[in-house]
Design a protein around this motif. Structure first.
Motif, PDB file in Angstrom:
ATOM      1  N   CYS A  50      -5.279  10.355  -8.360  1.00 36.26           N
ATOM      2  CA  CYS A  50      -5.564  10.364  -9.795  1.00 36.26           C
ATOM      3  C   CYS A  50      -7.011  10.767 -10.084  1.00 36.26           C
ATOM      4  N   GLU A  51      -7.166  11.564 -11.121  1.00 39.14           N
ATOM      5  CA  GLU A  51      -8.507  11.965 -11.583  1.00 39.14           C
ATOM      6  C   GLU A  51      -8.625  11.759 -13.083  1.00 39.14           C
ATOM      7  N   LYS A  52      -7.904  10.759 -13.608  1.00 34.45           N
ATOM      8  CA  LYS A  52      -7.876  10.559 -15.068  1.00 34.45           C
ATOM      9  C   LYS A  52      -9.164   9.956 -15.617  1.00 34.45           C
ATOM     10  N   CYS A  53      -9.950   9.314 -14.766  1.00 32.10           N
ATOM     11  CA  CYS A  53     -11.243   8.805 -15.249  1.00 32.10           C
ATOM     12  C   CYS A  53     -12.299   9.045 -14.185  1.00 32.10           C
TER      13      CYS A  53
ATOM     14  N   ARG B  90     -14.815   6.794  -5.515  1.00 28.81           N
ATOM     15  CA  ARG B  90     -13.932   5.952  -4.693  1.00 28.81           C
ATOM     16  C   ARG B  90     -13.808   6.538  -3.280  1.00 28.81           C
TER      17      ARG B  90
ATOM     18  N   VAL C 101      -7.901  -1.789 -13.054  1.00 29.19           N
ATOM     19  CA  VAL C 101      -8.319  -0.437 -12.665  1.00 29.19           C
ATOM     20  C   VAL C 101      -8.134  -0.308 -11.158  1.00 29.19           C
ATOM     21  N   LYS C 102      -7.664   0.849 -10.746  1.00 26.06           N
ATOM     22  CA  LYS C 102      -7.249   1.031  -9.360  1.00 26.06           C
ATOM     23  C   LYS C 102      -8.345   1.632  -8.479  1.00 26.06           C
ATOM     24  N   CYS C 103      -9.468   2.002  -9.069  1.00 25.60           N
ATOM     25  CA  CYS C 103     -10.582   2.549  -8.288  1.00 25.60           C
ATOM     26  C   CYS C 103     -11.828   1.709  -8.543  1.00 25.60           C
TER      27      CYS C 103
ATOM     28  N   VAL D 170      -1.584   7.325  -8.084  1.00 26.07           N
ATOM     29  CA  VAL D 170      -2.894   6.677  -8.131  1.00 26.07           C
ATOM     30  C   VAL D 170      -3.809   7.245  -7.041  1.00 26.07           C
TER      31      VAL D 170
ATOM     32  N   LEU E 294     -13.980   7.204 -12.367  1.00 25.65           N
ATOM     33  CA  LEU E 294     -14.036   6.349 -11.174  1.00 25.65           C
ATOM     34  C   LEU E 294     -13.534   7.072  -9.922  1.00 25.65           C
ATOM     35  N   HIS E 295     -12.810   8.152 -10.089  1.00 27.60           N
ATOM     36  CA  HIS E 295     -12.295   8.839  -8.901  1.00 27.60           C
ATOM     37  C   HIS E 295     -13.417   9.526  -8.118  1.00 27.60           C
TER      38      HIS E 295
ATOM     39  N   SER F   7      -7.563   4.584 -19.462  1.00 27.54           N
ATOM     40  CA  SER F   7      -7.003   5.630 -18.600  1.00 27.54           C
ATOM     41  C   SER F   7      -6.052   5.056 -17.566  1.00 27.54           C
ATOM     42  N   CYS F   8      -6.365   3.863 -17.071  1.00 21.55           N
ATOM     43  CA  CYS F   8      -5.602   3.296 -15.955  1.00 21.55           C
ATOM     44  C   CYS F   8      -4.445   2.418 -16.407  1.00 21.55           C
TER      45      CYS F   8
ATOM     46  N   TYR G 115      -0.616   3.003 -15.432  1.00 19.60           N
ATOM     47  CA  TYR G 115      -0.136   2.666 -14.079  1.00 19.60           C
ATOM     48  C   TYR G 115       0.268   1.194 -14.028  1.00 19.60           C
TER      49      TYR G 115
HETATM   50  S1  SF4 Z   1      -9.344   4.039 -12.053  1.00 19.76           S
HETATM   51 FE1  SF4 Z   1      -7.206   4.522 -12.587  1.00 19.76          FE
HETATM   52  S2  SF4 Z   1      -7.349   6.147 -14.145  1.00 19.76           S
HETATM   53 FE2  SF4 Z   1      -9.353   6.051 -13.098  1.00 19.76          FE
HETATM   54  S3  SF4 Z   1      -9.213   7.578 -11.441  1.00 19.76           S
HETATM   55 FE3  SF4 Z   1      -8.606   5.574 -10.574  1.00 19.76          FE
HETATM   56  S4  SF4 Z   1      -6.374   5.524 -10.760  1.00 19.76           S
HETATM   57 FE4  SF4 Z   1      -7.104   7.132 -12.123  1.00 19.76          FE
END
Ligand code: SF4
Length: 214
Positions: free
Chosen positions: A17-20, A26, A86-88, A14, A22-23, A103-104, A107
């Motif tokens: 992470c660059e899956k969405c 953050r 969501v983690k970000c 996490v 939001l990275h 995307s999140c 996790y």
């Molecule tokens: S919100 Fe989740 S999926 Fe999106 S960048 Fe952060 S950790 Fe990755």
């Protein structure tokens, strides 16, 4: 691999992470925290300002209220696992977008699988929708139900109660039910079914937006 090791691995993933999208904005990702063998897991919506600064969940005003709620039902914060869908942090504390939730979600599902909590308390509409996509928080808050082999207890988000004072006694009353639900879950041994393959759904819109309050 042990649950603690799996959680540590997820946290590391996490953090980079660059899956969405939001990275991009953050400061710190917020994977969640708590014991790997937690009986109860709390799932909020997403990090706010202070969570983004510190990389920890529920550390702002809503976090202080959550601490009060936990103390009132004799459930020490350090004994439960706390995370978000969501983690970000969504920019400006807006609601998470469907593609960000999708995307999140892996996790979160892996955290649940590793911890295997007896009870999951959802805080707010978006975490409730992860388990009960058709439910309305105004109708089901504080009521436990079995979903995919786990006891799910939807609650209003603590930030919603800070924004709308009439919800505060409702949330306090709902939390008083938790010890009873823990006992109920301890004595039940439902079959744990695999997590649904369905993508997370958008929640029913009958609760005020909370994330702008962090
Ligand atoms: S919100 Fe989740 S999926 Fe999106 S960048 Fe952060 S950790 Fe990755």
């Amino acid at each position: 691999m042990k649950a603690a090791e799996i959680l540590a691995e997820i946290s590391q993933q996490v953090s980079v992470c660059e899956k969405c999208a939001l990275h991009y904005s953050r400061k710190h990702a917020v994977p969640g925290e708590g014991p790997a063998d937690s009986t109860v897991m709390f799932i909020g919506e997403g990090p706010g300002f202070y969570e983004n600064e510190q990389g920890r969940p529920f550390v702002g005003a809503a976090g202080n209220f959550l601490d009060e709620l936990l103390a009132a039902c004799r459930m020490p914060r350090e004994k439960v696992f706390i995370t978000n869908v969501v983690k970000c942090r969504p920019p400006g504390n807006r609601d998470p977008l469907p593609e960000e939730l999708t995307s999140c979600s892996d996790y979160l599902d892996r955290q649940i699988e590793a911890i295997n909590p007896k009870i999951i308390v959802t805080l707010g509409r978006f975490s409730m929708a992860h388990f009960m996509p058709l439910a309305k928080i105004g109708e089901v808050h504080g009521q436990a139900s079995w979903v995919r082999g786990r006891l799910i207890v939807p609650m209003y988000h603590p930030a919603a109660a800070l924004h709308q004072p009439s919800l505060k006694p409702v949330l306090e009353r709902d939390f008083t039910r938790l010890p009873g639900y823990v006992e109920q879950a301890r004595h039940a041994q439902p079959e744990i079914k695999p997590e649904s393959e369905e993508p997370p759904a958008a929640p029913q819109d009958d609760e005020p937006t909370q994330l702008s309050l962090f």
